[in-house]
Design a protein around this motif. Structure first.
Motif, PDB file in Angstrom:
ATOM      1  N   GLN A 282       0.803  -1.268   0.085  1.00  0.00           N
ATOM      2  CA  GLN A 282       0.234  -0.023  -0.114  1.00  0.00           C
ATOM      3  C   GLN A 282       0.908   1.246   0.195  1.00  0.00           C
ATOM      4  O   GLN A 282       1.797   1.431   0.773  1.00  0.00           O
ATOM      5  N   VAL A 283       0.910   2.026  -1.048  1.00  0.00           N
ATOM      6  CA  VAL A 283       1.339   3.218  -1.104  1.00  0.00           C
ATOM      7  C   VAL A 283       1.065   4.465  -0.321  1.00  0.00           C
ATOM      8  O   VAL A 283      -0.224   4.992  -0.849  1.00  0.00           O
ATOM      9  N   ALA A 284       1.468   5.172   0.351  1.00  0.00           N
ATOM     10  CA  ALA A 284       1.173   6.209   1.157  1.00  0.00           C
ATOM     11  C   ALA A 284       1.042   7.562   0.299  1.00  0.00           C
ATOM     12  O   ALA A 284       1.902   7.854  -0.534  1.00  0.00           O
ATOM     13  N   ILE A 285       0.184   8.195   0.309  1.00  0.00           N
ATOM     14  CA  ILE A 285      -0.290   9.381  -0.628  1.00  0.00           C
ATOM     15  C   ILE A 285      -0.301  10.619   0.368  1.00  0.00           C
ATOM     16  O   ILE A 285      -0.001  11.871  -0.169  1.00  0.00           O
ATOM     17  N   LEU A 286      -0.857  10.442   1.493  1.00  0.00           N
ATOM     18  CA  LEU A 286      -1.033  11.819   2.432  1.00  0.00           C
ATOM     19  C   LEU A 286      -0.579  11.102   3.606  1.00  0.00           C
ATOM     20  O   LEU A 286      -0.645  10.232   4.326  1.00  0.00           O
ATOM     21  N   ARG A 287       0.190  12.321   4.321  1.00  0.00           N
ATOM     22  CA  ARG A 287       0.899  12.183   5.869  1.00  0.00           C
ATOM     23  C   ARG A 287       0.593  13.271   6.743  1.00  0.00           C
ATOM     24  O   ARG A 287       0.321  14.484   6.241  1.00  0.00           O
ATOM     25  N   THR A 288       0.302  12.922   8.013  1.00  0.00           N
ATOM     26  CA  THR A 288       0.324  14.170   8.876  1.00  0.00           C
ATOM     27  C   THR A 288       1.587  15.022   8.987  1.00  0.00           C
ATOM     28  O   THR A 288       2.748  14.754   8.410  1.00  0.00           O
ATOM     29  N   ALA A 289       1.452  16.104   9.848  1.00  0.00           N
ATOM     30  CA  ALA A 289       2.558  16.733   9.915  1.00  0.00           C
ATOM     31  C   ALA A 289       3.658  15.957  10.786  1.00  0.00           C
ATOM     32  O   ALA A 289       4.818  16.407  10.647  1.00  0.00           O
TER      33      ALA A 289
ATOM     34  N   GLN B   7      -3.788   1.174  -3.155  1.00  0.00           N
ATOM     35  CA  GLN B   7      -3.529   0.017  -3.145  1.00  0.00           C
ATOM     36  C   GLN B   7      -4.117  -0.610  -4.645  1.00  0.00           C
ATOM     37  O   GLN B   7      -5.389  -0.305  -4.755  1.00  0.00           O
ATOM     38  N   ARG B   8      -3.339  -1.197  -5.134  1.00  0.00           N
ATOM     39  CA  ARG B   8      -3.819  -1.786  -6.498  1.00  0.00           C
ATOM     40  C   ARG B   8      -4.682  -3.072  -6.056  1.00  0.00           C
ATOM     41  O   ARG B   8      -4.429  -4.024  -5.291  1.00  0.00           O
ATOM     42  N   LEU B   9      -5.600  -3.393  -6.780  1.00  0.00           N
ATOM     43  CA  LEU B   9      -6.539  -4.528  -6.366  1.00  0.00           C
ATOM     44  C   LEU B   9      -7.322  -4.831  -7.812  1.00  0.00           C
ATOM     45  O   LEU B   9      -8.043  -4.312  -8.255  1.00  0.00           O
ATOM     46  N   GLY B  10      -6.972  -5.888  -8.103  1.00  0.00           N
ATOM     47  CA  GLY B  10      -7.154  -6.494  -9.492  1.00  0.00           C
ATOM     48  C   GLY B  10      -6.680  -5.690 -10.650  1.00  0.00           C
ATOM     49  O   GLY B  10      -5.537  -5.037 -10.722  1.00  0.00           O
ATOM     50  N   ALA B  11      -7.888  -5.308 -11.324  1.00  0.00           N
ATOM     51  CA  ALA B  11      -7.503  -4.362 -12.629  1.00  0.00           C
ATOM     52  C   ALA B  11      -7.722  -2.816 -11.947  1.00  0.00           C
ATOM     53  O   ALA B  11      -7.608  -1.859 -13.019  1.00  0.00           O
ATOM     54  N   GLY B  12      -8.057  -2.384 -10.963  1.00  0.00           N
ATOM     55  CA  GLY B  12      -8.264  -1.196 -10.434  1.00  0.00           C
ATOM     56  C   GLY B  12      -7.567  -0.716  -9.290  1.00  0.00           C
ATOM     57  O   GLY B  12      -6.400  -1.606  -9.008  1.00  0.00           O
ATOM     58  N   GLU B  13      -7.734   0.437  -8.625  1.00  0.00           N
ATOM     59  CA  GLU B  13      -7.099   0.932  -7.421  1.00  0.00           C
ATOM     60  C   GLU B  13      -8.080   1.411  -6.363  1.00  0.00           C
ATOM     61  O   GLU B  13      -9.117   1.675  -6.688  1.00  0.00           O
ATOM     62  N   VAL B  14      -7.838   1.036  -5.018  1.00  0.00           N
ATOM     63  CA  VAL B  14      -8.677   1.561  -3.946  1.00  0.00           C
ATOM     64  C   VAL B  14      -7.861   2.601  -3.303  1.00  0.00           C
ATOM     65  O   VAL B  14      -6.562   2.522  -2.845  1.00  0.00           O
ATOM     66  N   VAL B  15      -8.326   3.723  -2.975  1.00  0.00           N
ATOM     67  CA  VAL B  15      -7.890   4.801  -2.412  1.00  0.00           C
ATOM     68  C   VAL B  15      -8.645   4.770  -0.840  1.00  0.00           C
ATOM     69  O   VAL B  15      -9.847   4.845  -0.819  1.00  0.00           O
ATOM     70  N   VAL B  16      -7.706   4.696   0.271  1.00  0.00           N
ATOM     71  CA  VAL B  16      -8.091   4.736   1.560  1.00  0.00           C
ATOM     72  C   VAL B  16      -7.748   5.935   2.372  1.00  0.00           C
ATOM     73  O   VAL B  16      -6.645   6.444   2.342  1.00  0.00           O
TER      74      VAL B  16
END
Length: 257
Positions: A42-49, A58-67
């Motif tokens: 799972q690749v981080a895209i947002l971080r706190t201070a 995260q890649r899931l099958g043919a798509g992506e899931v953003v958490v």
């Protein structure tokens, strides 16, 4: 030193990892958020201070899931803050033309809400159902026969005499002697105008021209019309006035008799 709250939450201001989200530098969220613990895939895209992960992809099958740890980041009231709007545009524009799905379960929307019997549980749904039932039975009862079909009697063509007699009887029953004489006077004026070659309208010009072209006819017609009020007292008076008007309208037929 990282300061956590008593429940493990930290402040909700985030920064985007460089090179992951184009044009997104900082994002504003709620007052506090509980950091995520992503796995190696799972690749981080947002971080706190403090560098803790507040969102990942995260890649899931043919798509992506953003958490996202903070749902307020994509709420309507926060899209104008910081780079929240650009973040949403980047997330939706990852694959042009791709379908976008929103999880509304926390709003109370479930699969059962789409069932046919679900709307019957509401007041407006029950009202519509009763209306449909009433319309159905109304149409059903309207199509019922109250007896055998009755054939339509073929219509016979009536002669002009029958129509004249019918109109005369109606006028007689309604005691419309004045109306009858008015109709006869109007018909007489039209007949005189036809004989003398004068236009019947406008009426004032017709009478002025009639006094010049046929003064005797004008005098006799004016005398009869002036006496219409007194001639409508009885049926005998009406008949007398009608005969005089007929003699004025058809003088040739009267002379032949």
């Amino acid at each position: 030193m990282i300061r956590f709250g008593d429940d493990g939450y930290v402040a909700g201001d985030y920064s985007a990892d460089a090179g992951v989200l184009a044009g997104v530098a900082s994002v504003t969220g709620g007052a506090s958020v509980k950091p995520l613990e992503p796995s190696p895939g799972q690749v981080a895209i947002l971080r706190t201070a403090y560098g803790l992960v507040a969102g990942y992809v995260q890649r899931l099958g043919a798509g992506e899931v953003v958490v996202l740890a903070d749902p307020l980041v994509l709420c309507n009231g926060y899209l104008e803050k910081a780079d929240n709007g650009r973040l949403l545009a980047d997330l939706l524009g990852v694959d042009a033309g791709a379908a976008v799905a929103f999880d509304e379960y926390h709003h109370g929307l479930t699969i059962g809400a789409f069932a046919p019997q679900a709307w019957l549980a509401t007041s407006w749904g029950a009202a519509i159902m009763w209306l449909l039932v009433a319309v159905f039975f109304g149409l059903l009862l309207r199509g019922r026969r109250f007896g055998p079909l009755v054939g339509r009697v073929p219509e016979t063509v009536r002669s002009d005499v029958e129509w004249s007699v019918a109109v005369g009887q109606l006028l007689r029953r309604s005691s419309a002697r004045r109306v009858t004489l008015g109709l006869l006077a109007g018909a007489t004026e039209r007949a005189v105008a036809l004989h003398t070659g004068l236009p019947v309208q406008p009426r004032e010009r017709f009478w002025n021209a009639l006094w010049v072209r046929a003064p005797e006819v004008a005098r006799e017609l004016a005398e009869v019309e002036n006496s219409l009020d007194t001639s409508s007292a009885s049926e005998h008076d009406v008949l007398t006035a009608a005969r005089r008007l007929h003699e004025i309208a058809h003088p040739a037929a009267t002379r032949r008799k």
